[in-house]
Design an enzyme around this catalytic site. Structure first.
Site, PDB file in Angstrom:
ATOM      1  N   ARG A  82       0.828  -1.209   0.000  1.00 12.98           N
ATOM      2  CA  ARG A  82       0.000   0.000   0.000  1.00 12.98           C
ATOM      3  C   ARG A  82       0.864   1.261   0.000  1.00 12.98           C
ATOM      4  O   ARG A  82       0.540   2.251  -0.649  1.00 12.98           O
ATOM      5  CB  ARG A  82      -0.935  -0.026   1.201  1.00 12.98           C
ATOM      6  CG  ARG A  82      -2.036  -1.074   1.029  1.00 12.98           C
ATOM      7  CD  ARG A  82      -2.918  -1.163   2.237  1.00 12.98           C
ATOM      8  NE  ARG A  82      -3.399   0.134   2.649  1.00 12.98           N
ATOM      9  CZ  ARG A  82      -3.818   0.423   3.889  1.00 12.98           C
ATOM     10  NH1 ARG A  82      -3.829  -0.532   4.807  1.00 12.98           N
ATOM     11  NH2 ARG A  82      -4.234   1.618   4.195  1.00 12.98           N
ATOM     12  N   HIS A 131      -6.402   8.261  11.803  1.00 12.85           N
ATOM     13  CA  HIS A 131      -5.966   6.863  11.792  1.00 12.85           C
ATOM     14  C   HIS A 131      -4.479   6.718  11.485  1.00 12.85           C
ATOM     15  O   HIS A 131      -4.036   5.674  11.020  1.00 12.85           O
ATOM     16  CB  HIS A 131      -6.816   6.056  10.797  1.00 12.85           C
ATOM     17  CG  HIS A 131      -8.259   5.946  11.217  1.00 12.85           C
ATOM     18  ND1 HIS A 131      -9.287   5.604  10.360  1.00 12.85           N
ATOM     19  CD2 HIS A 131      -8.842   6.125  12.434  1.00 12.85           C
ATOM     20  CE1 HIS A 131     -10.435   5.595  11.019  1.00 12.85           C
ATOM     21  NE2 HIS A 131     -10.196   5.911  12.272  1.00 12.85           N
ATOM     22  N   THR A 208     -16.349   8.435   2.463  1.00 15.89           N
ATOM     23  CA  THR A 208     -16.243   7.465   3.559  1.00 15.89           C
ATOM     24  C   THR A 208     -17.542   6.691   3.691  1.00 15.89           C
ATOM     25  O   THR A 208     -18.628   7.249   3.494  1.00 15.89           O
ATOM     26  CB  THR A 208     -15.876   8.140   4.900  1.00 15.89           C
ATOM     27  OG1 THR A 208     -15.926   7.155   5.943  1.00 15.89           O
ATOM     28  CG2 THR A 208     -16.783   9.301   5.251  1.00 15.89           C
ATOM     29  N   SER A 209     -17.407   5.414   4.047  1.00 13.46           N
ATOM     30  CA  SER A 209     -18.595   4.576   4.238  1.00 13.46           C
ATOM     31  C   SER A 209     -19.287   4.902   5.563  1.00 13.46           C
ATOM     32  O   SER A 209     -20.380   4.407   5.825  1.00 13.46           O
ATOM     33  CB  SER A 209     -18.201   3.102   4.213  1.00 13.46           C
ATOM     34  OG  SER A 209     -17.217   2.844   5.194  1.00 13.46           O
TER      35      SER A 209
HETATM   36  C1  BJW Z   1     -15.924   7.456  -3.266  1.00 14.19           C
HETATM   37  C2  BJW Z   1     -15.263   7.369  -4.441  1.00 14.19           C
HETATM   38  C3  BJW Z   1     -15.032   8.507  -5.080  1.00 14.19           C
HETATM   39  C4  BJW Z   1     -15.465   5.287  -3.660  1.00 14.19           C
HETATM   40  N1  BJW Z   1     -15.460   9.672  -4.524  1.00 14.19           N
HETATM   41  N2  BJW Z   1     -16.359   8.505  -2.641  1.00 14.19           N
HETATM   42  C5  BJW Z   1     -19.135   0.775  17.850  1.00 14.19           C
HETATM   43  C6  BJW Z   1     -19.821  -0.271  17.275  1.00 14.19           C
HETATM   44  C7  BJW Z   1     -19.142  -1.316  16.666  1.00 14.19           C
HETATM   45  C8  BJW Z   1     -17.754  -1.368  16.656  1.00 14.19           C
HETATM   46  C9  BJW Z   1     -17.083  -0.315  17.233  1.00 14.19           C
HETATM   47  C10 BJW Z   1     -17.760   0.719  17.826  1.00 14.19           C
HETATM   48  N3  BJW Z   1     -16.840   1.596  18.300  1.00 14.19           N
HETATM   49  C11 BJW Z   1     -15.617   1.129  18.006  1.00 14.19           C
HETATM   50  C12 BJW Z   1     -15.733  -0.022  17.365  1.00 14.19           C
HETATM   51  C13 BJW Z   1     -14.633  -0.883  16.900  1.00 14.19           C
HETATM   52  C14 BJW Z   1     -13.967  -0.384  15.661  1.00 14.19           C
HETATM   53  C15 BJW Z   1     -14.981  -0.179  14.543  1.00 14.19           C
HETATM   54  O1  BJW Z   1     -15.430   0.904  14.242  1.00 14.19           O
HETATM   55  N4  BJW Z   1     -15.325  -1.244  13.855  1.00 14.19           N
HETATM   56  C16 BJW Z   1     -16.217  -1.166  12.693  1.00 14.19           C
HETATM   57  C17 BJW Z   1     -15.798  -2.206  11.669  1.00 14.19           C
HETATM   58  C18 BJW Z   1     -17.635  -1.315  13.139  1.00 14.19           C
HETATM   59  N5  BJW Z   1     -13.229   0.852  15.910  1.00 14.19           N
HETATM   60  C19 BJW Z   1     -12.021   0.827  16.487  1.00 14.19           C
HETATM   61  O2  BJW Z   1     -11.504  -0.203  16.858  1.00 14.19           O
HETATM   62  C20 BJW Z   1     -11.322   2.171  16.654  1.00 14.19           C
HETATM   63  N6  BJW Z   1     -10.783   2.321  17.953  1.00 14.19           N
HETATM   64  C21 BJW Z   1     -11.548   2.431  19.028  1.00 14.19           C
HETATM   65  O3  BJW Z   1     -12.760   2.407  18.961  1.00 14.19           O
HETATM   66  O4  BJW Z   1     -10.829   2.629  20.179  1.00 14.19           O
HETATM   67  C22 BJW Z   1     -11.514   2.481  21.414  1.00 14.19           C
HETATM   68  C23 BJW Z   1     -11.265   1.067  21.854  1.00 14.19           C
HETATM   69  C24 BJW Z   1     -10.054   0.794  22.412  1.00 14.19           C
HETATM   70  C25 BJW Z   1      -9.822  -0.493  22.879  1.00 14.19           C
HETATM   71  C26 BJW Z   1     -10.784  -1.474  22.701  1.00 14.19           C
HETATM   72  C27 BJW Z   1     -11.991  -1.171  22.073  1.00 14.19           C
HETATM   73  C28 BJW Z   1     -12.223   0.116  21.636  1.00 14.19           C
HETATM   74  C29 BJW Z   1     -10.119   2.256  15.736  1.00 14.19           C
HETATM   75  C30 BJW Z   1     -10.493   2.274  14.300  1.00 14.19           C
HETATM   76  C31 BJW Z   1      -9.248   2.259  13.431  1.00 14.19           C
HETATM   77  C32 BJW Z   1      -9.606   2.057  11.983  1.00 14.19           C
HETATM   78  N7  BJW Z   1      -8.453   1.752  11.250  1.00 14.19           N
HETATM   79  C33 BJW Z   1      -8.545   1.559   9.830  1.00 14.19           C
HETATM   80  C34 BJW Z   1      -7.215   0.991   9.346  1.00 14.19           C
HETATM   81  C35 BJW Z   1      -6.149   2.078   9.413  1.00 14.19           C
HETATM   82  C36 BJW Z   1      -4.867   1.545   8.975  1.00 14.19           C
HETATM   83  C37 BJW Z   1      -4.842   1.234   7.536  1.00 14.19           C
HETATM   84  O5  BJW Z   1      -4.923   2.138   6.692  1.00 14.19           O
HETATM   85  O6  BJW Z   1      -4.749   0.047   7.243  1.00 14.19           O
HETATM   86  O7  BJW Z   1      -8.833   2.787   9.176  1.00 14.19           O
HETATM   87  S1  BJW Z   1      -9.895   0.511   9.288  1.00 14.19           S
HETATM   88  C38 BJW Z   1     -10.189   1.370   7.782  1.00 14.19           C
HETATM   89  O8  BJW Z   1     -11.538   1.906   7.816  1.00 14.19           O
HETATM   90  C39 BJW Z   1      -9.235   2.574   7.797  1.00 14.19           C
HETATM   91  C40 BJW Z   1     -10.139   3.679   7.324  1.00 14.19           C
HETATM   92  O9  BJW Z   1      -9.601   4.926   7.708  1.00 14.19           O
HETATM   93  C41 BJW Z   1     -11.451   3.338   7.967  1.00 14.19           C
HETATM   94  C42 BJW Z   1     -12.634   3.997   7.337  1.00 14.19           C
HETATM   95  O10 BJW Z   1     -12.810   3.529   6.028  1.00 14.19           O
HETATM   96  P1  BJW Z   1     -13.336   4.524   4.913  1.00 14.19           P
HETATM   97  O11 BJW Z   1     -12.360   5.604   4.698  1.00 14.19           O
HETATM   98  O12 BJW Z   1     -14.715   4.919   5.210  1.00 14.19           O
HETATM   99  O13 BJW Z   1     -13.234   3.560   3.625  1.00 14.19           O
HETATM  100  P2  BJW Z   1     -14.323   2.542   3.041  1.00 14.19           P
HETATM  101  O14 BJW Z   1     -13.606   1.641   2.106  1.00 14.19           O
HETATM  102  O15 BJW Z   1     -15.120   1.911   4.103  1.00 14.19           O
HETATM  103  O16 BJW Z   1     -15.326   3.475   2.232  1.00 14.19           O
HETATM  104  C43 BJW Z   1     -14.897   4.189   1.080  1.00 14.19           C
HETATM  105  C44 BJW Z   1     -16.076   5.008   0.597  1.00 14.19           C
HETATM  106  O17 BJW Z   1     -15.640   5.778  -0.505  1.00 14.19           O
HETATM  107  C45 BJW Z   1     -17.255   4.151   0.112  1.00 14.19           C
HETATM  108  O18 BJW Z   1     -18.452   4.634   0.742  1.00 14.19           O
HETATM  109  C46 BJW Z   1     -17.275   4.399  -1.380  1.00 14.19           C
HETATM  110  O19 BJW Z   1     -18.607   4.417  -1.902  1.00 14.19           O
HETATM  111  C47 BJW Z   1     -16.678   5.760  -1.474  1.00 14.19           C
HETATM  112  N8  BJW Z   1     -16.048   6.098  -2.744  1.00 14.19           N
HETATM  113  N9  BJW Z   1     -14.991   6.004  -4.680  1.00 14.19           N
HETATM  114  C48 BJW Z   1     -16.106   9.634  -3.322  1.00 14.19           C
HETATM  115  N10 BJW Z   1     -14.398   8.554  -6.268  1.00 14.19           N
END
Ligand code: BJW
Ligand code: ZN
Length: 268
Positions: A82, A131, A208-209
């Site tokens: 990446r 992140h 973002t999703s």
């Molecule tokens: C276009 C386009 C174009 C396409 N123009 N758009 C509550 C409920 C359930 C779970 C949790 C909760 N609270 C916390 C959690 C757990 C977890 C979480 O959220 N899980 C979910 C899966 C539900 N969160 C965490 O663990 C977070 N920490 C935390 O809560 O700490 C407290 C804690 C501590 C100890 C124990 C427990 C809790 C940390 C989250 C870290 C996320 N990290 C990542 C990886 C980063 C490293 C890496 O890059 O590898 O971050 S995951 C990944 O998702 C990355 C992204 O930043 C993040 C968001 O994704 P994003 O950007 O939205 O991408 P996509 O692919 O999902 O969407 C892309 C969008 O673009 C789509 O909608 C397309 O349609 C669109 N698109 N082309 C405009 N041209």
């Protein structure tokens, strides 16, 4: 994952007059971005299909401390692949439009979930990386920062497993400088982002999703505090029924068009 593509023709999109007025009068604009903003630069998003060696994995499988402990070469290899894609990519029209918007409004706070540096390379300053950053690795054991050798590593497209380098201080494994699932977001960035969402009058949610917490909460906070929320995304998300305006198209087309439609912004 294949997703319904709802993109409308940009020229057929409509911005209500009331929203144009609010955008013109905006004092503090927040722009909150996700992987979709970098998609038009060729950087894959998270919840689309992965490729090559990683086609059988999801972000949830690879972006965790447990995955790194179990198979560091798999995880480090994915991040190096990446990082290569990011090094080879260029900012797109969405990154450039966001950077230019900062010069058109009294105050703009740019909050990104992206770990790439394409906003900075487009000219944005003081970007809040919720992140982390892929190019700021550190030791998994003692957290000492690690310096990459300059240049692009060999065989960037090969998609291979790679052993992570070792820490110069303690010999621990070097990990990517990103925030994995289960880890806390960086305090200063998170506090500043919350404060901006609390105080802004316009909140753009772009590419973002809105699935990953706690970052996804920011749009709801802004909405609850009375800001107008404008979402730009070709696909539907859970924010659709809260946003004041949903523009279903690619950010690199929609955002420059939107800016051109706001008289005080487009004329500058
Ligand atoms: C276009 C386009 C174009 C396409 N123009 N758009 C509550 C409920 C359930 C779970 C949790 C909760 N609270 C916390 C959690 C757990 C977890 C979480 O959220 N899980 C979910 C899966 C539900 N969160 C965490 O663990 C977070 N920490 C935390 O809560 O700490 C407290 C804690 C501590 C100890 C124990 C427990 C809790 C940390 C989250 C870290 C996320 N990290 C990542 C990886 C980063 C490293 C890496 O890059 O590898 O971050 S995951 C990944 O998702 C990355 C992204 O930043 C993040 C968001 O994704 P994003 O950007 O939205 O991408 P996509 O692919 O999902 O969407 C892309 C969008 O673009 C789509 O909608 C397309 O349609 C669109 N698109 N082309 C405009 N041209
Ligand atoms: Zn160390």
């Amino acid at each position: 994952m294949s997703r319904l593509y709802l993109a409308e023709k940009v020229t057929e999109m409509h911005i209500p007059e009331e929203i144009i007025m609010k955008l013109q009068a905006a004092q503090h604009v927040v722009v909150f971005t996700g992987a979709g903003v970098s998609a038009e630069s060729g950087i894959p998003t998270f919840r689309d299909d992965l490729t090559g060696l990683w086609e059988n994995f999801s972000a949830e499988d690879l972006a965790t401390p447990r995955a790194f402990k179990q198979d560091p070469a798999l995880v480090w290899g994915w991040y190096e692949w990446r990082r290569m894609k990011i090094l080879q990519a260029q900012p797109n029209l969405a990154h450039l439009a966001i950077a230019s918007l900062a010069n058109l409004v009294p105050k703009l706070t740019l909050i990104t979930q992206n770990v790439d540096d394409l906003h900075e390379r487009a000219g944005s300053r003081d970007v809040l990386h919720l992140h982390g950053r892929i190019n700021k690795p550190f030791c998994f054991t003692c957290r000492r920062p690690h310096e990459y050798p300059l240049g692009i590593p060999d065989e960037p497209e090969s998609g291979r497993r790679l052993d992570p380098p070792r820490c110069k201080r303690c010999g621990g494994k070097i990990r990517p400088g990103v925030v994995w699932f289960g880890e806390s977001l960086p305090d200063t960035e998170w506090d500043t982002a919350n404060d901006a969402a609390f105080r802004c009058d316009v909140f753009f949610c772009i590419g973002t999703s809105s699935i990953v917490q706690p970052a996804a909460r920011l749009a709801y906070l802004a909405f609850q505090r009375g800001a107008i929320v404008i979402q730009i995304n070709p696909n539907p998300t859970s924010l659709d029924n809260r946003a004041s305006l949903n523009l279903h198209g690619p950010a690199g087309e929609v955002l420059p068009w939107l800016i051109s439609k706001i008289p005080a912004w487009g004329e500058s």
